[in-house]
Design a protein around this motif. Structure first.
Motif, PDB file in Angstrom:
ATOM      1  N   GLY A 167       0.827  -1.209   0.000  1.00 52.70           N
ATOM      2  CA  GLY A 167       0.000   0.000   0.000  1.00 52.70           C
ATOM      3  C   GLY A 167       0.858   1.255   0.000  1.00 52.70           C
ATOM      4  O   GLY A 167       0.553   2.232  -0.689  1.00 52.70           O
ATOM      5  N   VAL A 168       1.943   1.206   0.766  1.00 50.33           N
ATOM      6  CA  VAL A 168       2.857   2.355   0.834  1.00 50.33           C
ATOM      7  C   VAL A 168       3.454   2.625  -0.548  1.00 50.33           C
ATOM      8  O   VAL A 168       3.474   3.751  -1.036  1.00 50.33           O
ATOM      9  CB  VAL A 168       3.988   2.112   1.870  1.00 50.33           C
ATOM     10  N   ARG A 169       3.904   1.558  -1.182  1.00 52.74           N
ATOM     11  CA  ARG A 169       4.502   1.684  -2.511  1.00 52.74           C
ATOM     12  C   ARG A 169       3.503   2.280  -3.511  1.00 52.74           C
ATOM     13  O   ARG A 169       3.819   3.189  -4.275  1.00 52.74           O
ATOM     14  CB  ARG A 169       4.941   0.294  -2.975  1.00 52.74           C
ATOM     15  N   GLU A 170       2.279   1.774  -3.459  1.00 53.37           N
ATOM     16  CA  GLU A 170       1.239   2.246  -4.395  1.00 53.37           C
ATOM     17  C   GLU A 170       0.914   3.720  -4.156  1.00 53.37           C
ATOM     18  O   GLU A 170       0.826   4.506  -5.096  1.00 53.37           O
ATOM     19  CB  GLU A 170      -0.037   1.408  -4.218  1.00 53.37           C
ATOM     20  N   ALA A 171       0.742   4.069  -2.894  1.00 51.04           N
ATOM     21  CA  ALA A 171       0.373   5.461  -2.583  1.00 51.04           C
ATOM     22  C   ALA A 171       1.489   6.406  -3.017  1.00 51.04           C
ATOM     23  O   ALA A 171       1.234   7.465  -3.608  1.00 51.04           O
ATOM     24  CB  ALA A 171       0.082   5.606  -1.087  1.00 51.04           C
ATOM     25  N   LEU A 172       2.717   6.008  -2.743  1.00 47.03           N
ATOM     26  CA  LEU A 172       3.857   6.855  -3.096  1.00 47.03           C
ATOM     27  C   LEU A 172       3.985   7.007  -4.615  1.00 47.03           C
ATOM     28  O   LEU A 172       4.239   8.091  -5.134  1.00 47.03           O
ATOM     29  CB  LEU A 172       5.140   6.270  -2.488  1.00 47.03           C
ATOM     30  N   THR A 173       3.770   5.905  -5.320  1.00 47.41           N
ATOM     31  CA  THR A 173       3.835   5.958  -6.786  1.00 47.41           C
ATOM     32  C   THR A 173       2.727   6.862  -7.323  1.00 47.41           C
ATOM     33  O   THR A 173       2.973   7.750  -8.148  1.00 47.41           O
ATOM     34  CB  THR A 173       3.679   4.542  -7.396  1.00 47.41           C
ATOM     35  N   GLY A 174       1.517   6.651  -6.833  1.00 44.02           N
ATOM     36  CA  GLY A 174       0.376   7.453  -7.292  1.00 44.02           C
ATOM     37  C   GLY A 174       0.616   8.935  -7.020  1.00 44.02           C
ATOM     38  O   GLY A 174       0.403   9.784  -7.892  1.00 44.02           O
ATOM     39  N   LYS A 201      -4.415   0.542  -3.855  1.00 46.71           N
ATOM     40  CA  LYS A 201      -3.679   0.676  -5.117  1.00 46.71           C
ATOM     41  C   LYS A 201      -3.626   2.149  -5.510  1.00 46.71           C
ATOM     42  O   LYS A 201      -4.406   2.946  -5.005  1.00 46.71           O
ATOM     43  CB  LYS A 201      -4.406  -0.087  -6.243  1.00 46.71           C
ATOM     44  N   LYS A 202      -2.742   2.450  -6.451  1.00 42.98           N
ATOM     45  CA  LYS A 202      -2.646   3.878  -6.808  1.00 42.98           C
ATOM     46  C   LYS A 202      -3.960   4.401  -7.371  1.00 42.98           C
ATOM     47  O   LYS A 202      -4.276   5.580  -7.220  1.00 42.98           O
ATOM     48  CB  LYS A 202      -1.460   4.150  -7.728  1.00 42.98           C
ATOM     49  N   GLU A 203      -4.779   3.511  -7.947  1.00 48.68           N
ATOM     50  CA  GLU A 203      -6.095   3.938  -8.448  1.00 48.68           C
ATOM     51  C   GLU A 203      -6.982   4.427  -7.300  1.00 48.68           C
ATOM     52  O   GLU A 203      -7.770   5.350  -7.465  1.00 48.68           O
ATOM     53  CB  GLU A 203      -6.809   2.794  -9.193  1.00 48.68           C
ATOM     54  N   HIS A 204      -6.848   3.794  -6.136  1.00 47.84           N
ATOM     55  CA  HIS A 204      -7.618   4.275  -4.970  1.00 47.84           C
ATOM     56  C   HIS A 204      -7.156   5.679  -4.596  1.00 47.84           C
ATOM     57  O   HIS A 204      -7.948   6.530  -4.203  1.00 47.84           O
ATOM     58  CB  HIS A 204      -7.444   3.335  -3.767  1.00 47.84           C
ATOM     59  N   PHE A 205      -5.864   5.899  -4.730  1.00 47.01           N
ATOM     60  CA  PHE A 205      -5.311   7.217  -4.442  1.00 47.01           C
ATOM     61  C   PHE A 205      -5.892   8.245  -5.431  1.00 47.01           C
ATOM     62  O   PHE A 205      -6.341   9.323  -5.042  1.00 47.01           O
ATOM     63  CB  PHE A 205      -3.777   7.165  -4.543  1.00 47.01           C
ATOM     64  N   PHE A 206      -5.909   7.867  -6.704  1.00 48.98           N
ATOM     65  CA  PHE A 206      -6.454   8.786  -7.719  1.00 48.98           C
ATOM     66  C   PHE A 206      -7.943   9.059  -7.452  1.00 48.98           C
ATOM     67  O   PHE A 206      -8.411  10.188  -7.595  1.00 48.98           O
ATOM     68  CB  PHE A 206      -6.279   8.200  -9.134  1.00 48.98           C
ATOM     69  N   GLU A 207      -8.685   8.015  -7.081  1.00 50.80           N
ATOM     70  CA  GLU A 207     -10.113   8.202  -6.775  1.00 50.80           C
ATOM     71  C   GLU A 207     -10.301   9.239  -5.669  1.00 50.80           C
ATOM     72  O   GLU A 207     -11.195  10.082  -5.724  1.00 50.80           O
ATOM     73  CB  GLU A 207     -10.737   6.874  -6.313  1.00 50.80           C
ATOM     74  N   ALA A 208      -9.457   9.150  -4.650  1.00 57.98           N
ATOM     75  CA  ALA A 208      -9.553  10.094  -3.533  1.00 57.98           C
ATOM     76  C   ALA A 208      -9.253  11.517  -4.005  1.00 57.98           C
ATOM     77  O   ALA A 208      -9.936  12.472  -3.612  1.00 57.98           O
ATOM     78  CB  ALA A 208      -8.583   9.687  -2.421  1.00 57.98           C
ATOM     79  N   VAL A 209      -8.255  11.646  -4.874  1.00 61.08           N
ATOM     80  CA  VAL A 209      -7.893  12.983  -5.376  1.00 61.08           C
ATOM     81  C   VAL A 209      -9.025  13.543  -6.244  1.00 61.08           C
ATOM     82  O   VAL A 209      -9.366  14.730  -6.159  1.00 61.08           O
ATOM     83  CB  VAL A 209      -6.547  12.944  -6.148  1.00 61.08           C
ATOM     84  N   ILE A 210      -9.641  12.680  -7.038  1.00 59.66           N
ATOM     85  CA  ILE A 210     -10.768  13.132  -7.871  1.00 59.66           C
ATOM     86  C   ILE A 210     -11.921  13.604  -6.977  1.00 59.66           C
ATOM     87  O   ILE A 210     -12.511  14.663  -7.196  1.00 59.66           O
ATOM     88  CB  ILE A 210     -11.224  12.013  -8.843  1.00 59.66           C
ATOM     89  N   ALA A 211     -12.211  12.836  -5.934  1.00 61.15           N
ATOM     90  CA  ALA A 211     -13.283  13.229  -5.001  1.00 61.15           C
ATOM     91  C   ALA A 211     -12.940  14.585  -4.378  1.00 61.15           C
ATOM     92  O   ALA A 211     -13.796  15.470  -4.273  1.00 61.15           O
ATOM     93  CB  ALA A 211     -13.452  12.163  -3.918  1.00 61.15           C
ATOM     94  N   TYR A 212     -11.687  14.742  -4.016  1.00 59.10           N
ATOM     95  CA  TYR A 212     -11.228  16.011  -3.427  1.00 59.10           C
ATOM     96  C   TYR A 212     -11.443  17.165  -4.412  1.00 59.10           C
ATOM     97  O   TYR A 212     -11.928  18.237  -4.045  1.00 59.10           O
ATOM     98  CB  TYR A 212      -9.742  15.880  -3.062  1.00 59.10           C
ATOM     99  N   GLN A 213     -11.117  16.915  -5.670  1.00 59.69           N
ATOM    100  CA  GLN A 213     -11.233  17.994  -6.661  1.00 59.69           C
ATOM    101  C   GLN A 213     -12.685  18.365  -6.951  1.00 59.69           C
ATOM    102  O   GLN A 213     -12.958  19.450  -7.453  1.00 59.69           O
ATOM    103  CB  GLN A 213     -10.521  17.583  -7.961  1.00 59.69           C
TER     104      GLN A 213
END
Ligand code: IPE
Ligand code: IPE
Ligand code: MG
Length: 247
Positions: A44-51, A220-232
């Motif tokens: 999870g750490v690796r994915e979040a950092l990559t994302g 996964k990094k996609e979960h990270f992107f989903e969170a950023v999209i929700a934020y935006q």
């Protein structure tokens, strides 16, 4: 269209903080001991950092171990500390290569010697990197941090270096562990729990909070992107009304 393309380049949060939760439940779901969940949490750490790196986030803070986590069973605490050292040793080259600067906030004096040394060495080695700063919150809690700040402020006043009338929000900020880090615009918590658990209480005064059911080892990094999209898609009003907000 893939998720990353849905992220507007103009409003990428500068700082995202994550409460990485659910390792124990993930392990249980797999019929394994809790430690197995922590080991897989490294993914999870690796994915979040990559994302975060891919979309240009400048600071990623990960809540890795709280002050309260010291009260967990001794075997789990020592397994987590071992895992921390092993992970730092294993990942340091990759961090270096990706221009990641490592930082830590928390009461590092409580960490086992070997752990603190590995961490300090990694912080020293990566300190000139400038692509992204990975901040590990370790042996951290917000009330610990604020208590420490209040003590130091009192000491400064006592020593005659600080006038109580001059204390403002900026002064307090400079006494926190995060004095060199902007406040997070977005806080993510995994595993479905909806609480803050003593994390960055001062700093998240106006952060957007995002909760996901995903357990941390599955992140996964996609979960990270989903969170950023929700934020935006949120409107940050900071006490004003909608019509006053221009961006
Ligand atoms: C988060 O997962 C990791 C740490 C707090 C160190 P947990 O270990 O809290 O997992 P759950 O909440 O028991 O599932
Ligand atoms: C919060 O998770 C601390 C970290 C993620 C390191 P916990 O799982 O310890 O939180 P609580 O105690 O259930 O709120
Ligand atoms: Mg938990």
């Amino acid at each position: 269209m893939d998720l990353k393309e849905k992220i507007s380049k103009e409003r990428v949060p500068e700082h995202v903080a994550i409460i990485m939760d659910g390792n124990g439940r993930w392990a249980k779901n797999h019929g394994e001991a809790r430690v197995f969940g922590h080991m897989n949490g490294v993914n999870g750490v690796r994915e979040a950092l990559t994302g975060a790196g891919e979309i240009g986030v400048k600071y990623l803070t990960l809540y890795a171990f709280s002050t309260e986590n010291w009260d967990r069973p001794m075997e789990e605490v020592s397994a987590l500390m071992d895992l921390l050292v092993q992970t730092i040793v294993k990942e340091i080259d990759a961090l270096e290569e990706r221009k990641v600067r490592l930082m830590a906030i928390g009461d590092l004096t409580l960490l086992p010697e070997q752990c603190r040394k590995a961490l300090e060495a990694a912080i020293e080695r990566t300190k000139v990197n400038d692509r992204i700063t990975l901040v590990l919150a370790l042996s951290y809690s917000s009330r610990w941090e604020i208590t420490k700040a209040v003590k130091q402020i009192a000491e400064s006043v006592k020593a005659g270096n600080l006038n109580p009338e001059d204390i403002n929000q900026e002064t307090i900020h400079t006494y926190l562990e995060t004095r060199d880090i902007p406040d997070p615009e977005l806080v993510i918590r995994t595993s479905g729990e909806k609480r803050i658990s003593n994390f960055l209480l001062w700093q998240i005064a106006y952060s957007e909070l995002y909760f996901t059911q995903t357990l941390w080892p599955d992140f996964k990094k996609e979960h990270f992107f989903e969170a950023v999209i929700a934020y935006q898609n949120r409107e940050r009003r900071f006490g004003k009304i909608s019509e006053q907000i221009t961006v």
